[in-house]
Every structure is written in structure tokens, then in C-alpha cells.
Motif scaffolding. Structure first.
Motif, PDB file in Angstrom:
ATOM      1  N   GLY A 198       0.821  -1.213   0.000  1.00  0.00           N
ATOM      2  CA  GLY A 198       0.000   0.000   0.000  1.00  0.00           C
ATOM      3  C   GLY A 198       0.848   1.253   0.000  1.00  0.00           C
ATOM      4  N   GLN A 199       1.947   1.225   0.752  1.00  0.00           N
ATOM      5  CA  GLN A 199       2.829   2.391   0.814  1.00  0.00           C
ATOM      6  C   GLN A 199       3.504   2.649  -0.524  1.00  0.00           C
ATOM      7  OE1 GLN A 199       3.648   4.613   3.158  1.00  0.00           O
ATOM      8  NE2 GLN A 199       2.363   3.833   4.819  1.00  0.00           N
ATOM      9  N   TRP A 200       3.942   1.585  -1.128  1.00  0.00           N
ATOM     10  CA  TRP A 200       4.569   1.754  -2.448  1.00  0.00           C
ATOM     11  C   TRP A 200       3.568   2.279  -3.462  1.00  0.00           C
ATOM     12  CZ3 TRP A 200       7.461  -3.558  -2.676  1.00  0.00           C
ATOM     13  CH2 TRP A 200       8.478  -3.545  -1.714  1.00  0.00           C
ATOM     14  N   ASP A 201       2.371   1.771  -3.288  1.00  0.00           N
ATOM     15  CA  ASP A 201       1.303   2.193  -4.165  1.00  0.00           C
ATOM     16  C   ASP A 201       1.143   3.726  -4.103  1.00  0.00           C
ATOM     17  OD1 ASP A 201      -0.749   1.388  -5.972  1.00  0.00           O
ATOM     18  OD2 ASP A 201      -2.207   1.986  -4.438  1.00  0.00           O
ATOM     19  N   THR A 202       1.264   4.291  -2.888  1.00  0.00           N
ATOM     20  CA  THR A 202       1.146   5.750  -2.776  1.00  0.00           C
ATOM     21  C   THR A 202       2.241   6.458  -3.555  1.00  0.00           C
ATOM     22  OG1 THR A 202       1.319   5.217  -0.446  1.00  0.00           O
ATOM     23  CG2 THR A 202       0.366   7.362  -1.038  1.00  0.00           C
ATOM     24  N   VAL A 203       3.440   5.914  -3.465  1.00  0.00           N
ATOM     25  CA  VAL A 203       4.545   6.552  -4.185  1.00  0.00           C
ATOM     26  C   VAL A 203       4.201   6.639  -5.668  1.00  0.00           C
ATOM     27  CG1 VAL A 203       6.974   6.394  -4.807  1.00  0.00           C
ATOM     28  CG2 VAL A 203       6.217   5.671  -2.532  1.00  0.00           C
ATOM     29  N   LEU A 204       3.724   5.531  -6.204  1.00  0.00           N
ATOM     30  CA  LEU A 204       3.384   5.500  -7.623  1.00  0.00           C
ATOM     31  C   LEU A 204       2.197   6.408  -7.922  1.00  0.00           C
ATOM     32  CD1 LEU A 204       3.874   1.690  -8.224  1.00  0.00           C
ATOM     33  CD2 LEU A 204       5.219   3.559  -9.236  1.00  0.00           C
ATOM     34  N   ARG A 205       1.227   6.352  -7.033  1.00  0.00           N
ATOM     35  CA  ARG A 205       0.027   7.159  -7.234  1.00  0.00           C
ATOM     36  C   ARG A 205       0.362   8.661  -7.187  1.00  0.00           C
ATOM     37  NH1 ARG A 205      -5.337   5.725  -6.986  1.00  0.00           N
ATOM     38  NH2 ARG A 205      -4.946   3.620  -6.244  1.00  0.00           N
ATOM     39  N   SER A 206       1.312   9.025  -6.350  1.00  0.00           N
ATOM     40  CA  SER A 206       1.696  10.436  -6.216  1.00  0.00           C
ATOM     41  C   SER A 206       2.202  11.016  -7.523  1.00  0.00           C
ATOM     42  CB  SER A 206       2.807  10.617  -5.181  1.00  0.00           C
ATOM     43  OG  SER A 206       2.432  10.059  -3.967  1.00  0.00           O
ATOM     44  N   VAL A 207       2.725  10.159  -8.382  1.00  0.00           N
ATOM     45  CA  VAL A 207       3.184  10.673  -9.669  1.00  0.00           C
ATOM     46  C   VAL A 207       2.298  10.134 -10.799  1.00  0.00           C
ATOM     47  CG1 VAL A 207       5.562  11.030  -8.940  1.00  0.00           C
ATOM     48  CG2 VAL A 207       4.887   8.814  -9.873  1.00  0.00           C
ATOM     49  N   GLY A 208       1.123   9.676 -10.428  1.00  0.00           N
ATOM     50  CA  GLY A 208       0.187   9.206 -11.440  1.00  0.00           C
ATOM     51  C   GLY A 208       0.700   8.007 -12.217  1.00  0.00           C
ATOM     52  N   GLY A 209       1.520   7.155 -11.549  1.00  0.00           N
ATOM     53  CA  GLY A 209       2.138   6.067 -12.283  1.00  0.00           C
ATOM     54  C   GLY A 209       1.699   4.679 -11.833  1.00  0.00           C
ATOM     55  N   ASP A 210       0.654   4.607 -10.983  1.00  0.00           N
ATOM     56  CA  ASP A 210       0.264   3.308 -10.435  1.00  0.00           C
ATOM     57  C   ASP A 210      -0.193   2.328 -11.505  1.00  0.00           C
ATOM     58  OD1 ASP A 210      -1.616   5.381 -10.529  1.00  0.00           O
ATOM     59  OD2 ASP A 210      -3.023   4.313  -9.237  1.00  0.00           O
ATOM     60  N   ARG A 211      -1.064   2.835 -12.410  1.00  0.00           N
ATOM     61  CA  ARG A 211      -1.576   1.928 -13.439  1.00  0.00           C
ATOM     62  C   ARG A 211      -0.486   1.545 -14.436  1.00  0.00           C
ATOM     63  NH1 ARG A 211      -7.036   1.885 -14.150  1.00  0.00           N
ATOM     64  NH2 ARG A 211      -6.624   0.259 -15.680  1.00  0.00           N
ATOM     65  N   ALA A 212       0.282   2.548 -14.842  1.00  0.00           N
ATOM     66  CA  ALA A 212       1.332   2.274 -15.825  1.00  0.00           C
ATOM     67  C   ALA A 212       2.315   1.249 -15.276  1.00  0.00           C
ATOM     68  CB  ALA A 212       2.059   3.565 -16.192  1.00  0.00           C
ATOM     69  N   TYR A 213       2.647   1.393 -14.003  1.00  0.00           N
ATOM     70  CA  TYR A 213       3.607   0.457 -13.401  1.00  0.00           C
ATOM     71  C   TYR A 213       3.050  -0.957 -13.386  1.00  0.00           C
ATOM     72  CZ  TYR A 213       6.768  -1.796 -10.169  1.00  0.00           C
ATOM     73  OH  TYR A 213       7.661  -2.661  -9.604  1.00  0.00           O
TER      74      TYR A 213
END
Lengths: 314, 475
Positions: A198-213
């Protein structure tokens, strides 16, 4: 083009990017807080404020970290000189200053977005509307970039605007990664283990990269993958490699238009080499934090060189 | 429907019939749904806000951007009326330019005893540095706005000559743009002369006044006091439309005998500077040594033929109200013809006899400051209270040469669109006039200002006035 106008264009797009990145940070924070208990939510808001670089200003006037306090501070806090409302005001003021260097469509996209946000941000933002505000800020960026792509002459003004965008974006991704690096560090020893995704997910989400990742890595969450994605993957439009590639192209276009290689091009080449020769293992060996600090410093130097090369200031 | 009024109404004759000029508009208007028009009215405001056609007002707290209210009913002028007006304006503007040349050279009009020497001696806008100097092409007033009022079918008067930096032309252009966007079919039905080429005409007219130092295509720049100026929108708009640079004084510097602007490539010379700043902010070396505003040395470059400044410094000497009162003599002296466009009758309070008359008739007159503008500092006798009149009497007696007086004209009206339908309101008209060695160029149209308050004669935007699209009909 006047140096002052070039400066206006460059900063107009830096502020626009900054506002958008701040909105993304908030978005990630809201998402995290929703799925957490109160105590962890407080941690999350503290980390959002820190990632926005506004910890000192916040703690000067606030004793606790609650969602409503945090997002109102970030979006419209009178005690926060770098709130989103101010950023957007700066976008518009710079646009007015460079009015005859941008197309009517770009100006209207900025002005309309500004009017809408001014209205939304005139009053405290409640739980029910914060997501809508965040969406509007992102939409403003989309509108302005779209108008720019579709209506602006590809002259030096365009390249100053784009250079501002990518310099700011690279800076923002590096800063978010830096603030959150402690979340990623332990994972070196825990490759494959079920650390808090979940924490890592925030990092990705903060730069709008969760889905792309997820799409690129089939949902495999690990520190190595995330750092590689955000630093080195030049397919992701907010990664350091992508931003630097774009910045380099626009700076070279400027040099071509001006018929001379400038200081900023030289610095850009050095930064390019530093980034292209490195592997994610080396980054971890060298220390992610040190790597990012160096990156941010070289970024700042490039920004100063641009202002110098193109006579932004008297 | 006949909104009866004792003044000349430009749309309706006294018997309630529509005058020919407005027939095309009224045919269209009568077939429109009122509700739909009200929606359009609100849309117009949105469109002005979106495009940023606003002026800045600075209050105690924060800057505020305001809209000048826009009225959808056009102000219509027939081709015949316009022909007459343009002849009169051409004559007047040529005379003003000759007058300025003469004042700064041999002063023949003063030697001939046609106007008193105090006209320039007592004038703060007089510029000693301009004496004996001839600006490029002999042009002083590159851009003039002539304010006209109307009192009857053929009765047009000049109310004011704006020869410094007349503003409002962006409204002429944007009002038309807005009308065409909202009611395209209306323009298919009625033949209206285009105004949209004004920026091109302006660019051409300015380029024709380029100084001798120009190399290649003349480089034009618009000089603005900056983004906080109330008319900043117009400065940016004109620069954008002309394809000119929009500069602030801090962008300019004298380098190698030229005025140059700081570009991303280094300093590049400016040939023609369309300045939207007052004389005293042009050059601290000439005007105000303590000022940090302006471009140090620009006046030296100007006098050496290195740059054209439009309008020429020192032009303001021709547009105060004392000079205005002598315009009939000035026109006759330089053109050898009677003025085609009359002045409004004007009493100079500096003259003893006139002052006596004015003091006896304060209740019927409009009294204005000689150097005032924007509708401030004036007395409108018929609508003033006893106290206002007696207070004004004191100011006037203490300083008579500071005032002129005019009769209260029964200004024409033109209907505006209100919630209850059309209602007559007073209007004036400011056509925009370009002057270059190639001649006088008047764009068919102008800025119509309208007093939105019923019965009000004050059309200034700073005091609640609005604007209308101004139509000059095709032949």
C-alpha cells in the motif's frame, strides 16, 4: 522574443506543473487516508505535506495532521505562500505577462481554469468536494497542454514553455521519491516479501504512475522495480529519464534556433551521461538519497543556466 | 414600442417609427425571443471574462478585475453620416498636427494673434525639449480619439480631442467580435463595415513613420507600464494583434545610439515605439531625475532620429480643454476652411466676462477642469445639489483659469437592452484616427460609450458607463 517574455513562459509552465504535481500528491494522500485508520492517516498526511516541501510552514501554525487541515493548507492556506491557489495565480499572471507570446487558445484555457479554481478555492474545501477540486487542477493542466500542443507555433516560446514543464516535473518526481525513499530502502533485503505494498502504491500514485507500473510489471511490487520505473524508464512520462530526454530535446531546439550551443546545453549533456550510464543497482549501492540530491542539484543548475543563456533577467 | 424621450433618439423618430439606420436591426430584433436574448446577454459577460477583456481596479485590499458592461443593441451610423463625420475628423486631426508643429517651431498662430501664448506657457504638457525638433514624417499625433456627441439628425459636435494615448480601441474590436459570435445571422442580414483590420492599419501606419535609422522592416513595439496598469489588457491585445513586441521600460536600454530591447538573443533595436505611458515616464534623464521609471537617454536617441515615439512627446499640449475652446480658430488658421465639425459652445473662465456669465448660470452649465479627464472634477449644473453648486462656486472663483464651462447638451439616446425591453440611454462616440505621412486613416466604427443609468449623462467606464458595438452601414 524578449528575455522577460521567455522568463514568463518558462515560469508559467513551471507553476502549472507544480500545481498539477501537488494535486497528484493530494490525490494519493486522500486515497491512502481513506483506507487507513486515523493514526496511520495522520502519518500519511504528514508525509504528503513533507513531499510537498511544506512541512515547516505547516507546523508553524498547525499542531495536528488531519485531512481537512492538510488539504486546505495545501490548496488555499493563507499561512502557506505556496498554496495551489497562489500557484495558479502565478500561472495566470505569467500568462498575462507573456500574453502576446501564447495563442489565444492557451490563454483562454488558463484563464477559464483560473476562474473556475478561484471560485472553488474561495471557501474551505470539505470532504465532499476535495476530490473534485483535485480533478479540476489536473484537468486544467490537461487543457492548457492540449491547447499548447494544438495551437502554438513551434518557435522559441514553445520550447521555453516545454522546458519549464519538464524541468519542474523532473524536480517533482525526484523530490517525491526522495521523501519516500525510506519506504523503499528496507525492501532491498526483503525482495519478494510481502512488505506494505500500500505504501509503495502511494509513491506511484503520487506521480500518477500506479496503473502504468502495474501494466508494465504485472503487479510485481518491489523497490528495484519502482525505482527503475520512476528513474530510468523512459516510457513513463514522469520518470526522470523521460523528463530529461524531453528537456534535452527542447534545449537543443532552442540552441538550434539561436544558432549557438549554450551553457545549459553543456550541463544537459553532462546530466544525460550521468543518467544514462547508471543502473538501478548502482543507484542503490551509491544510495538512493545521494543520487536524488545530486540529480536535484544538477537540475537546479540547468534551470539557472537557461535563465542566464536566454537573458531572462536584466 | 416607443420609449419616448425629449432627446433625439437615434433608433426611434418622435412618431414611434424606426429610423432607416436601425431598420435592419429592428427587423431582426422583432423576430427574436426575449428569453433567448436575455440568455445571450449573460453569455456575453461570460465571454468577456473568459477572454480576459477586463480592466484592473486597485482598491485598498486586492486588485480587482472588472468588466466594462456591454450592451447588445448596436449603435448604428449610416454611410452618409459617416462620410460627413470622416471629413470633419480628417480636417480637425490635420489641424491639430499642424498646430503642434507650429507651436514647437515658429508659433505663427501666436504671432498672428489667433490664440494667446498662455495656451502653451501655462501648460504642464508643454515640452521645451521638443522646440525646433521635427518628429519622423512630421507626425505628432499618430493615434487620436475624437469624442463626438450628437443632438439631432445632423447635429454632431466634438466634445474632446484625445491626442495623448487614447484608449478603448480594444473594445471597438472585441465588441464586434462578440456580436458576430452571438448573432452571426444578424450580420448576414445587415451590411456593416468591418473594423477587424484596425490592428493591421495601425501597424502599417506606425511603420510608415519609422525613423531614418531603421534598417530593413521597421520593428514596432508597444510600451506598457506593465501588467498592473488598468489598460494592460488593451496593450497586450494590440501588441498581439499587430505582431509587435510588448515591452516594459525595464526591457529597453540605449545601446550604441539606439533604443534596444533585451531579447533572448541579446539587444535588438526598436524603430517605432507605440508608448502607452505618459510623457513623464519616458525618460528619467529628461523628465524626472528621481524616477526609476522609463528609459534613460531615450529622448536623446529620439532627437537624433534613432527612434519614433508615438504619440510624440509634448503632444498633450494640444488636448486640454483650454486649447479645445480655440479649436475653431486653430482649424481655420491651418486649413483655411471653416470647421466641418463644430465644437460644443465653450466659455473660458479665464476670461472675466465669461466667468461672470458662468457664475450667474452655474445651475444650467457643465463646468470642467481644463486638465481633467475621466469625468472627474466636473460639475453638472442641472443635476447638482445647491450645496454642490455653492462649493463648486468657491473653487471656480479661487482658480477661474482652471475651468471651462459648456451648456448641458441634450445628448442623443440609443436604446439599451434591459429586462423590461429596450430603454433609451445617452451615448457618445469615439472613432479612432491614425495619422501617418500617407494621410489620415479612420476605421469605420469606434467606441460607443453609453450611460447605463436612466437619464445619466456620464458615459465614462470608471463611473458606471458601458459600451456598445458601433456599426457603420455599408453604402
Amino acid at each position: 522574443m524578449l528575455g522577460r517574455t521567455a522568463n514568463g513562459l518558462f515560469w508559467m509552465f513551471r507553476y502549472l506543473e507544480r500545481a498539477e504535481n501537488t494535486a497528484r500528491l493530494l490525490d494519493a494522500g486522500i486515497r491512502m487516508a481513506l483506507t487507513r485508520d486515523l493514526a496511520t492517516a495522520e502519518d500519511e498526511w504528514r508525509s504528503v505535506i513533507a513531499a510537498a516541501g511544506q512541512k515547516a510552514a505547516y507546523e508553524a501554525n498547525h499542531d495536528t495532521y488531519t485531512g481537512a487541515e492538510a488539504w486546505n493548507f495545501i490548496l488555499r492556506g493563507k499561512d502557506n505562500p505556496a498554496n495551489v491557489r497562489e500557484m495558479f495565480g502565478a500561472v495566470r499572471q505569467n500568462a498575462r505577462m507573456a500574453r502576446n507570446a501564447i495563442s489565444g487558445e492557451v490563454w483562454e484555457a488558463i484563464n477559464e481554469s483560473w476562474m473556475r479554481l478561484e471560485k472553488m478555492l474561495a471557501r474551505p474545501i470539505g470532504q465532499g468536494s476535495v476530490s473534485e477540486v483535485v480533478r479540476m487542477i489536473r484537468l486544467a493542466g490537461t487543457l492548457v497542454h492540449g491547447a499548447l500542443a494544438g495551437s502554438m507555433l513551434r518557435n522559441e516560446g514553445y520550447h521555453f514553455a516545454r522546458a519549464g514543464t519538464f524541468l519542474e516535473r523532473a524536480d517533482s518526481t525526484a523530490r517525491i521519491l526522495d521523501i519516500k525513499y525510506y519506504l523503499l530502502l528496507p525492501s532491498l533485503n526483503y525482495v519478494g516479501s510481502s512488505l506494505d505494498n500500500g505504501q509503495w502504491d502511494t509513491v506511484l500514485r503520487s506521480v500518477g504512475g500506479d496503473r502504468a507500473y502495474s501494466w508494465l510489471n504485472a503487479g510485481q511490487m518491489d523497490a528495484r522495480g519502482i525505482v527503475e520505473f520512476l528513474v530510468l524508464d523512459d516510457r513513463f512520462p514522469r520518470s526522470l529519464a523521460f523528463c530529461h530526454g524531453a528537456l534535452r530535446d527542447h534545449l537543443f531546439a532552442l540552441a538550434r534556433l539561436h544558432g549557438a550551443d549554450a551553457e545549459s546545453n553543456q550541463l544537459m549533456r553532462e546530466a544525460d551521461i550521468a543518467l544514462s550510464d547508471i543502473s538501478v543497482e548502482t543507484i542503490f549501492d551509491q544510495g538512493l538519497h545521494d543520487f536524488l540530491v545530486n540529480f536535484e542539484a544538477s537540475n537546479a543548475e540547468i534551470g539557472q543556466a537557461i535563465a542566464q543563456d536566454y537573458r531572462f533577467l536584466a | 414600442m416607443n420609449p419616448a424621450s425629449e432627446n433625439f433618439d437615434e433608433m426611434y423618430a418622435p412618431d414611434g417609427s424606426v429610423r432607416p439606420a436601425y431598420a435592419g436591426f429592428c427587423d431582426w430584433y422583432d423576430t427574436q425571443d426575449t428569453k433567448w436574448l436575455q440568455r445571450k446577454d449573460a453569455e456575453a459577460d461570460d465571454s468577456f471574462r473568459r477572454t480576459g477583456i477586463t480592466f484592473n481596479v486597485y482598491g485598498e485590499d486586492e486588485a480587482e478585475e472588472r468588466l466594462i458592461p456591454f450592451d447588445m443593441v448596436p449603435r448604428v451610423i449610416t454611410a452618409r453620416e459617416w462620410r460627413r463625420l470622416t471629413k470633419g475628423i480628417e480636417q480637425r486631426v490635420s489641424a491639430i498636427n499642424s498646430f503642434l508643429y507650429d507651436l514647437y517651431h515658429r508659433q505663427e498662430i501666436i504671432r498672428a494673434g489667433r490664440v494667446p501664448a498662455r495656451l502653451f506657457q501655462d501648460n504642464a504638457a508643454w515640452l521645451q525639449q521638443m522646440v525646433g525638433f521635427t518628429p519622423p514624417g512630421g507626425i505628432y499625433t499618430h493615434i487620436v480619439g475624437i469624442d463626438l456627441v450628437r443632438t439631432g439628425p445632423d447635429e454632431f459636435f466634438v466634445l474632446e480631442d484625445n491626442a495623448r494615448t487614447p484608449s478603448g480601441v480594444s473594445y471597438m474590436l472585441e465588441n464586434r467580435e462578440t456580436m458576430m459570435n452571438m448573432f452571426p445571422e444578424l450580420f448576414a442580414q445587415v451590411g456593416v463595415e468591418a473594423v477587424s483590420n484596425y490592428p493591421r492599419r495601425l501597424a502599417r501606419s506606425l511603420a510608415a513613420c519609422a525613423p531614418v535609422a531603421t534598417e530593413g522592416k521597421p520593428k514596432v513595439a508597444v510600451l506598457t507600464p506593465g501588467v498592473y496598469n488598468s489598460a494592460y489588457f488593451e496593450h497586450a491585445f494590440l501588441a498581439d494583434q499587430m505582431g509587435a513586441e510588448l515591452v516594459e521600460a525595464s526591457d529597453l536600454r540605449v545601446v550604441g545610439g539606439r533604443v534596444q530591447m533585451r531579447t533572448t538573443r541579446g539587444f535588438e533595436p526598436v524603430d517605432v515605439l507605440y508608448r502607452r505611458v505618459d510623457d513623464e515616464y519616458l525618460d528619467p534623464l529628461t523628465f524626472n531625475p528621481d524616477s526609476v521609471l522609463g528609459v534613460p537617454g531615450i529622448m536623446d536617441v529620439y532627437r537624433a532620429g534613432g527612434i519614433t515615439i508615438a504619440n510624440a512627446p509634448g503632444t498633450g499640449v494640444a488636448d486640454d480643454k483650454a486649447v479645445y475652446s480655440f479649436m475653431p480658430e486653430i482649424v481655420e488658421f491651418y486649413t483655411g476652411e471653416k470647421p466641418l465639425l463644430p465644437n460644443v459652445e465653450t466659455w473660458r473662465c479665464a476670461d472675466k466676462d465669461s466667468l461672470g456669465y458662468v457664475l450667474d448660470n452655474l445651475g444650467e452649465l457643465v463646468v470642467k477642469e481644463v486638465h481633467g479627464s475621466g469625468g472627474y472634477g466636473m460639475l453638472i449644473g442641472p443635476t447638482a445639489s445647491k450645496r454642490e453648486i455653492s462649493e463648486f462656486r468657491k473653487k471656480l472663483t479661487a482658480n477661474p483659469e482652471n475651468y471651462i464651462a459648456q451648456p448641458t447638451l441634450s445628448l442623443s439616446t440609443c436604446p439599451i437592452f434591459t429586462k423590461k425591453g429596450l430603454a433609451p440611454r445617452h451615448v457618445d462616440l469615439r472613432p479612432f484616427v491614425l495619422v501617418s505621412p500617407n494621410g489620415v486613416d479612420i476605421t469605420p466604427g469606434g467606441l460607443t460609450r453609453v450611460a447605463l443609468k436612466k437619464g445619466s449623462l456620464v458615459v465614462n467606464s470608471s463611473q458606471g458607463g458601458g459600451t456598445k458595438d458601433t456599426w457603420v452601414l455599408k453604402e
